[in-house]
Design a protein around this motif. Structure first.
Motif, PDB file in Angstrom:
ATOM      1  N   MET A   1     -36.117   9.707  -2.841  1.00  0.00           N
ATOM      2  CA  MET A   1     -35.464   8.461  -3.174  1.00  0.00           C
ATOM      3  C   MET A   1     -36.529   7.459  -3.600  1.00  0.00           C
ATOM      4  SD  MET A   1     -32.805   6.176  -0.901  1.00  0.00           S
ATOM      5  CE  MET A   1     -32.045   7.553  -0.128  1.00  0.00           C
ATOM      6  N   GLY A   2     -36.291   6.793  -4.683  1.00  0.00           N
ATOM      7  CA  GLY A   2     -37.272   5.858  -5.202  1.00  0.00           C
ATOM      8  C   GLY A   2     -37.326   4.564  -4.407  1.00  0.00           C
ATOM      9  N   ALA A   3     -38.395   3.848  -4.606  1.00  0.00           N
ATOM     10  CA  ALA A   3     -38.584   2.575  -3.909  1.00  0.00           C
ATOM     11  C   ALA A   3     -37.511   1.566  -4.306  1.00  0.00           C
ATOM     12  CB  ALA A   3     -39.968   2.023  -4.209  1.00  0.00           C
ATOM     13  N   LYS A   4     -37.096   1.628  -5.564  1.00  0.00           N
ATOM     14  CA  LYS A   4     -36.062   0.702  -6.038  1.00  0.00           C
ATOM     15  C   LYS A   4     -34.727   0.977  -5.344  1.00  0.00           C
ATOM     16  CE  LYS A   4     -35.338  -1.511 -10.392  1.00  0.00           C
ATOM     17  NZ  LYS A   4     -35.406  -1.413 -11.836  1.00  0.00           N
ATOM     18  N   LYS A   6     -34.295   2.378  -2.372  1.00  0.00           N
ATOM     19  CA  LYS A   6     -34.422   1.970  -0.975  1.00  0.00           C
ATOM     20  C   LYS A   6     -34.232   0.465  -0.834  1.00  0.00           C
ATOM     21  CE  LYS A   6     -37.442   5.682   0.585  1.00  0.00           C
ATOM     22  NZ  LYS A   6     -38.754   6.028   1.128  1.00  0.00           N
ATOM     23  N   LYS A   7     -34.803  -0.282  -1.762  1.00  0.00           N
ATOM     24  CA  LYS A   7     -34.686  -1.734  -1.718  1.00  0.00           C
ATOM     25  C   LYS A   7     -33.233  -2.161  -1.918  1.00  0.00           C
ATOM     26  CE  LYS A   7     -36.878  -5.886  -3.500  1.00  0.00           C
ATOM     27  NZ  LYS A   7     -37.892  -6.418  -4.392  1.00  0.00           N
ATOM     28  N   LEU A  10     -31.280  -1.377   1.254  1.00  0.00           N
ATOM     29  CA  LEU A  10     -31.620  -2.348   2.286  1.00  0.00           C
ATOM     30  C   LEU A  10     -30.902  -3.670   2.050  1.00  0.00           C
ATOM     31  CD1 LEU A  10     -33.311  -3.095   4.771  1.00  0.00           C
ATOM     32  CD2 LEU A  10     -35.117  -3.801   3.209  1.00  0.00           C
ATOM     33  N   ILE A  11     -30.850  -4.132   0.818  1.00  0.00           N
ATOM     34  CA  ILE A  11     -30.166  -5.384   0.496  1.00  0.00           C
ATOM     35  C   ILE A  11     -28.677  -5.272   0.778  1.00  0.00           C
ATOM     36  CG2 ILE A  11     -29.507  -6.894  -1.428  1.00  0.00           C
ATOM     37  CD1 ILE A  11     -32.349  -6.412  -2.543  1.00  0.00           C
ATOM     38  N   VAL A  12     -28.078  -4.141   0.423  1.00  0.00           N
ATOM     39  CA  VAL A  12     -26.646  -3.939   0.673  1.00  0.00           C
ATOM     40  C   VAL A  12     -26.361  -3.933   2.171  1.00  0.00           C
ATOM     41  CG1 VAL A  12     -24.763  -2.272   0.464  1.00  0.00           C
ATOM     42  CG2 VAL A  12     -26.186  -2.776  -1.508  1.00  0.00           C
ATOM     43  N   VAL A  13     -27.198  -3.244   2.956  1.00  0.00           N
ATOM     44  CA  VAL A  13     -26.999  -3.190   4.407  1.00  0.00           C
ATOM     45  C   VAL A  13     -27.149  -4.580   5.018  1.00  0.00           C
ATOM     46  CG1 VAL A  13     -27.997  -2.309   6.563  1.00  0.00           C
ATOM     47  CG2 VAL A  13     -27.618  -0.764   4.637  1.00  0.00           C
ATOM     48  N   LEU A  14     -28.161  -5.317   4.604  1.00  0.00           N
ATOM     49  CA  LEU A  14     -28.344  -6.676   5.125  1.00  0.00           C
ATOM     50  C   LEU A  14     -27.187  -7.587   4.740  1.00  0.00           C
ATOM     51  CD1 LEU A  14     -32.168  -7.239   4.613  1.00  0.00           C
ATOM     52  CD2 LEU A  14     -30.942  -6.900   6.757  1.00  0.00           C
TER      53      LEU A  14
END
Length: 56
Positions: A1-4, A6-7, A10-14
């Motif tokens: 999974m790319g860094a983009k 993952k980011k 993370l934004i969706v979960v937050l």
């Protein structure tokens, strides 16, 4: 999974967490409390396992 990716995840979960807290703070607190209890119970189980392993 790319860094983009993952980011973005993370934004969706937050964002969902913030939404959950604002719409139902009591339920969100219960969920966090239950998750904390699960983590503590798991950690205690691991400690008991190693303790019994070392005391044989």
């Amino acid at each position: 999974m790319g860094a983009k990716a993952k980011k973005i995840i993370l934004i969706v979960v937050l964002a969902f967490f913030v939404y959950a807290v604002f719409t139902s703070p009591d339920k969100a607190a219960d969920i966090v409390s239950n998750l904390w209890g699960v983590l503590v119970d798991g950690f205690n189980a691991i400690l008991r396992f190693f303790s019994s392993l070392l005391n044989r």
